[in-house]
Write a protein that holds these residues in place. Structure first.
Motif, mmCIF file in Angstrom:
data_model
loop_
_atom_site.group_PDB
_atom_site.id
_atom_site.type_symbol
_atom_site.label_atom_id
_atom_site.label_comp_id
_atom_site.label_asym_id
_atom_site.label_seq_id
_atom_site.Cartn_x
_atom_site.Cartn_y
_atom_site.Cartn_z
ATOM 1 N N MET A 143 17.780 20.356 45.245
ATOM 2 C CA MET A 143 17.932 21.797 45.395
ATOM 3 C C MET A 143 16.762 22.517 44.731
ATOM 4 O O MET A 143 16.237 22.045 43.736
ATOM 5 C CB MET A 143 19.234 22.272 44.744
ATOM 6 C CG MET A 143 20.507 21.771 45.394
ATOM 7 S SD MET A 143 22.007 22.365 44.573
ATOM 8 C CE MET A 143 22.057 24.049 45.120
ATOM 9 N N LYS A 144 16.425 23.642 45.282
ATOM 10 C CA LYS A 144 15.340 24.437 44.720
ATOM 11 C C LYS A 144 15.783 25.115 43.422
ATOM 12 O O LYS A 144 16.949 25.468 43.279
ATOM 13 C CB LYS A 144 14.957 25.544 45.712
ATOM 14 C CG LYS A 144 14.100 25.083 46.860
ATOM 15 C CD LYS A 144 13.811 26.201 47.843
ATOM 16 C CE LYS A 144 13.419 27.498 47.173
ATOM 17 N NZ LYS A 144 13.023 28.550 48.111
ATOM 18 N N PRO A 145 14.854 25.308 42.466
ATOM 19 C CA PRO A 145 15.190 26.074 41.266
ATOM 20 C C PRO A 145 15.648 27.483 41.665
ATOM 21 O O PRO A 145 15.233 28.024 42.691
ATOM 22 C CB PRO A 145 13.875 26.126 40.491
ATOM 23 C CG PRO A 145 13.112 24.937 40.969
ATOM 24 C CD PRO A 145 13.488 24.783 42.416
ATOM 25 N N LYS A 146 16.521 28.063 40.851
ATOM 26 C CA LYS A 146 17.120 29.356 41.174
ATOM 27 C C LYS A 146 17.418 30.119 39.890
ATOM 28 O O LYS A 146 17.743 29.511 38.869
ATOM 29 C CB LYS A 146 18.412 29.088 41.953
ATOM 30 C CG LYS A 146 19.125 30.292 42.451
ATOM 31 C CD LYS A 146 20.340 29.858 43.263
ATOM 32 C CE LYS A 146 21.123 31.066 43.720
ATOM 33 N NZ LYS A 146 22.336 30.691 44.449
ATOM 34 N N PHE B 65 18.280 21.886 39.351
ATOM 35 C CA PHE B 65 19.518 21.193 39.689
ATOM 36 C C PHE B 65 19.243 19.708 39.896
ATOM 37 O O PHE B 65 18.148 19.314 40.287
ATOM 38 C CB PHE B 65 20.109 21.757 40.984
ATOM 39 C CG PHE B 65 20.500 23.198 40.890
ATOM 40 C CD1 PHE B 65 21.766 23.563 40.475
ATOM 41 C CD2 PHE B 65 19.596 24.203 41.215
ATOM 42 C CE1 PHE B 65 22.131 24.897 40.390
ATOM 43 C CE2 PHE B 65 19.954 25.536 41.126
ATOM 44 C CZ PHE B 65 21.221 25.884 40.719
ATOM 45 N N SER B 66 20.281 18.902 39.692
ATOM 46 C CA SER B 66 20.195 17.486 40.034
ATOM 47 C C SER B 66 20.176 17.378 41.561
ATOM 48 O O SER B 66 20.438 18.356 42.268
ATOM 49 C CB SER B 66 21.404 16.740 39.467
ATOM 50 O OG SER B 66 22.602 17.239 40.055
ATOM 51 N N LYS B 67 19.885 16.194 42.069
ATOM 52 C CA LYS B 67 19.846 15.987 43.522
ATOM 53 C C LYS B 67 21.175 16.349 44.170
ATOM 54 O O LYS B 67 21.223 16.889 45.269
ATOM 55 C CB LYS B 67 19.485 14.538 43.853
ATOM 56 C CG LYS B 67 18.045 14.194 43.562
ATOM 57 C CD LYS B 67 17.766 12.739 43.888
ATOM 58 C CE LYS B 67 16.368 12.366 43.422
ATOM 59 N NZ LYS B 67 16.107 10.938 43.587
ATOM 60 N N SER B 68 22.282 16.047 43.487
ATOM 61 C CA SER B 68 23.611 16.326 44.035
ATOM 62 C C SER B 68 24.011 17.792 43.863
ATOM 63 O O SER B 68 24.969 18.242 44.478
ATOM 64 C CB SER B 68 24.661 15.457 43.334
ATOM 65 O OG SER B 68 24.776 15.841 41.971
ATOM 66 N N GLY B 69 23.297 18.518 42.990
ATOM 67 C CA GLY B 69 23.652 19.910 42.715
ATOM 68 C C GLY B 69 24.775 20.045 41.703
ATOM 69 O O GLY B 69 25.214 21.146 41.389
ATOM 70 N N GLN B 70 25.255 18.935 41.155
ATOM 71 C CA GLN B 70 26.380 18.958 40.223
ATOM 72 C C GLN B 70 25.964 19.205 38.772
ATOM 73 O O GLN B 70 26.803 19.524 37.935
ATOM 74 C CB GLN B 70 27.157 17.644 40.302
ATOM 75 C CG GLN B 70 27.758 17.379 41.667
ATOM 76 C CD GLN B 70 28.764 18.436 42.063
ATOM 77 O OE1 GLN B 70 29.742 18.656 41.368
ATOM 78 N NE2 GLN B 70 28.513 19.101 43.175
ATOM 79 N N THR B 71 24.672 19.050 38.469
ATOM 80 C CA THR B 71 24.175 19.254 37.110
ATOM 81 C C THR B 71 23.094 20.319 37.125
ATOM 82 O O THR B 71 22.224 20.320 37.987
ATOM 83 C CB THR B 71 23.614 17.949 36.518
ATOM 84 O OG1 THR B 71 24.631 16.934 36.597
ATOM 85 C CG2 THR B 71 23.193 18.119 35.068
ATOM 86 N N VAL B 72 23.186 21.255 36.170
ATOM 87 C CA VAL B 72 22.224 22.341 36.010
ATOM 88 C C VAL B 72 21.401 22.034 34.756
ATOM 89 O O VAL B 72 21.966 21.730 33.706
ATOM 90 C CB VAL B 72 22.952 23.697 35.829
ATOM 91 C CG1 VAL B 72 21.977 24.807 35.523
ATOM 92 C CG2 VAL B 72 23.785 24.024 37.048
#
Length: 146
Positions: A1-4, A26-33
């Motif tokens: 995911m792109k930084p946001k 974000f991690s690849k899965s989007g589950q970790t910030v």
């Protein structure tokens, strides 16, 4: 995911915990910030007052997108929000403002996050007492495995 640009608040002390706005990864899965040398993992079910927890300390955090009206703090919360200097221009454009309100914000610089450190924490083997094979889970309230 792109930084946001996101709003992050430590919920360990209720609605008055430390809060940040800035660019996160974000991690690849989007589950970790990842931000400011912290790794916040998404709860599988809702926490007491947060939706993520710090994988090092177990503290609960609220992580969300920023609001266009600039009112990200909970209506009963208080305290200044730390705004990452690298995100100021994009944040001001998003909320359609000219300047940073010094009554609401403190400008800071996020520390670089060493993601490999968190990989080691999450992938560390858990020592099981008495070689028990019973199911175990992390109790965030007690900050230990059960």
């Amino acid at each position: 995911m792109k930084p946001k640009i996101m709003y992050i608040e430590n919920k360990s002390e209720g609605h008055n915990g430390l809060a940040w706005i800035g660019l996160v990864e974000f991690s690849k899965s989007g589950q970790t910030v990842y931000f400011d040398n912290k790794a916040l993992k998404k709860f599988k079910t809702t926490g007491i007052s947060g939706n993520h927890y710090d994988i090092e300390t177990g503290e609960e955090y609220w992580v969300s997108g920023v609001k266009k009206n600039g009112e990200d703090r909970h209506k009963y919360g208080g305290g200044k929000v730390m705004l990452d200097k690298k995100s100021v221009e994009e944040y001001l454009e998003f909320i359609n403002a000219e300047n940073v309100d010094e009554k609401k914000f403190i400008l800071i610089e996020f520390s670089k996050t060493d993601k490999s450190r968190f990989d080691q924490i999450e992938n560390a083997e858990i020592e099981i007492e008495n070689d028990s094979r019973e199911a175990m889970y992390w109790d965030n309230n007690r900050k230990k495995l059960l």
